[in-house]
Design a protein around this motif. Sequence first.
Motif, PDB file in Angstrom:
ATOM      1  N   ALA A   1      49.439 107.183 -12.932  1.00 43.63           N
ATOM      2  CA  ALA A   1      48.809 108.130 -13.845  1.00 43.63           C
ATOM      3  C   ALA A   1      49.864 108.973 -14.563  1.00 43.63           C
ATOM      4  O   ALA A   1      49.742 109.254 -15.765  1.00 43.63           O
TER       5      ALA A   1
ATOM      6  N   ASP B   1      48.546 105.689  -7.140  1.00 40.20           N
ATOM      7  CA  ASP B   1      47.708 106.004  -8.288  1.00 40.20           C
ATOM      8  C   ASP B   1      48.294 107.175  -9.071  1.00 40.20           C
ATOM      9  O   ASP B   1      48.267 107.191 -10.311  1.00 40.20           O
ATOM     10  N   GLU B   2      48.828 108.159  -8.351  1.00 43.72           N
ATOM     11  CA  GLU B   2      49.394 109.334  -8.992  1.00 43.72           C
ATOM     12  C   GLU B   2      50.627 108.977  -9.823  1.00 43.72           C
ATOM     13  O   GLU B   2      50.820 109.499 -10.929  1.00 43.72           O
TER      14      GLU B   2
ATOM     15  N   ASP C   1      37.390 100.874 -16.385  1.00 37.96           N
ATOM     16  CA  ASP C   1      37.865 102.120 -15.773  1.00 37.96           C
ATOM     17  C   ASP C   1      39.316 101.975 -15.326  1.00 37.96           C
ATOM     18  O   ASP C   1      40.123 102.904 -15.475  1.00 37.96           O
ATOM     19  N   PHE C   2      39.657 100.815 -14.765  1.00 29.92           N
ATOM     20  CA  PHE C   2      41.035 100.566 -14.357  1.00 29.92           C
ATOM     21  C   PHE C   2      41.973 100.615 -15.552  1.00 29.92           C
ATOM     22  O   PHE C   2      43.045 101.234 -15.498  1.00 29.92           O
TER      23      PHE C   2
ATOM     24  N   ARG D   1      41.620 102.149 -18.425  1.00 30.28           N
ATOM     25  CA  ARG D   1      41.765 103.508 -18.936  1.00 30.28           C
ATOM     26  C   ARG D   1      42.566 104.388 -17.973  1.00 30.28           C
ATOM     27  O   ARG D   1      43.203 105.354 -18.397  1.00 30.28           O
ATOM     28  N   GLU D   2      42.536 104.032 -16.717  1.00 32.94           N
ATOM     29  CA  GLU D   2      43.313 104.774 -15.715  1.00 32.94           C
ATOM     30  C   GLU D   2      44.808 104.493 -15.848  1.00 32.94           C
ATOM     31  O   GLU D   2      45.630 105.417 -15.834  1.00 32.94           O
ATOM     32  N   VAL D   3      45.183 103.210 -15.956  1.00 33.87           N
ATOM     33  CA  VAL D   3      46.608 102.849 -15.976  1.00 33.87           C
ATOM     34  C   VAL D   3      47.171 102.801 -17.390  1.00 33.87           C
ATOM     35  O   VAL D   3      48.382 102.874 -17.593  1.00 33.87           O
TER      36      VAL D   3
ATOM     37  N   TRP E   1      51.484 106.874 -17.286  1.00 33.74           N
ATOM     38  CA  TRP E   1      50.644 106.731 -18.469  1.00 33.74           C
ATOM     39  C   TRP E   1      50.575 108.038 -19.249  1.00 33.74           C
ATOM     40  O   TRP E   1      50.579 108.048 -20.487  1.00 33.74           O
TER      41      TRP E   1
ATOM     42  N   ARG F   1      46.059  96.429  -6.399  1.00 34.01           N
ATOM     43  CA  ARG F   1      44.658  96.234  -6.739  1.00 34.01           C
ATOM     44  C   ARG F   1      44.369  94.734  -6.823  1.00 34.01           C
ATOM     45  O   ARG F   1      45.248  93.949  -7.179  1.00 34.01           O
TER      46      ARG F   1
END
Length: 263
Positions: free
Chosen positions: A240, A236-237, A166-167, A169-171, A243, A194
């Motif tokens: 995101a 995180d924003e 999940d990490f 695919r997030e970054v 990416w 993290r």
Amino acid sequence: MTPPRVSVIIPVYNEGPEVVRHLQRILREVLLPAEILVVHDMPEDTTVPYVHELARTDPRVRAVLNTYGRGPANAIRFGIDAARAPVAVVTMADGCDDPQQIDELARLVDRGVVVASASRYMPGGQQVGGPRFKRIASRWAGKTLKLFARVGTRDATNSFKAYDTDFVREVGIESNTGFEIGIELTAKATRLRRPVAEIPTIWLDRQLGESHFDVGRFMPSYLRWYFFAFGRRMSDEQMAARWAAKRPDPAPAEARDKEDTPA
């Protein structure tokens, strides 16, 4: 069939029959419910027939055709996108990594870290063989990143790592050249604050076949992510948005529906 808890991603390039012994060791040593994704760039890769033969007797093994573009970085990115488990462990096809440690790395991610590294340069670790310049450069990079960027591992450049899928695919994975994904995802985890952890490993230079690692070609990509690790904390924003701006096609969701099957 029990859903896999770990997806083992193995990029290959014309390994031929030499891959069989390594895959058999992985199948023997990995005790967690697992899938073994052998990712190749072209249907005619000499590794594929041997993978299909193993798959006939062990359903954990799958040959997966990478459609993201040639090269190890694209193969690893494709493999992680295709992974069905919450943890992905990247390991090489040449037997240099210790398959007994796949479960241990996966359990670290299961406990909450986003990157778990097998470290050659922490107490108890060792690197046996390999080009001298590569050894010196990777050790220096690992030491300075640990000391000054606080990346959480002394071996950021090692490809033998476990990731929270999940990490990843997030970054996202921006690398598209070689094996620099390990340092990229470690650097991104550091910028996001993290957790990253490590365990000692003994790395053995491949005994058969030829290495496909080109130091001169891959060095600029490693340096890019080395310096990235020293940047300011990112939200995180922000990650995101980065990416979203850099994400190549095809979309990751498409990869999970693709699988190579024997004729």
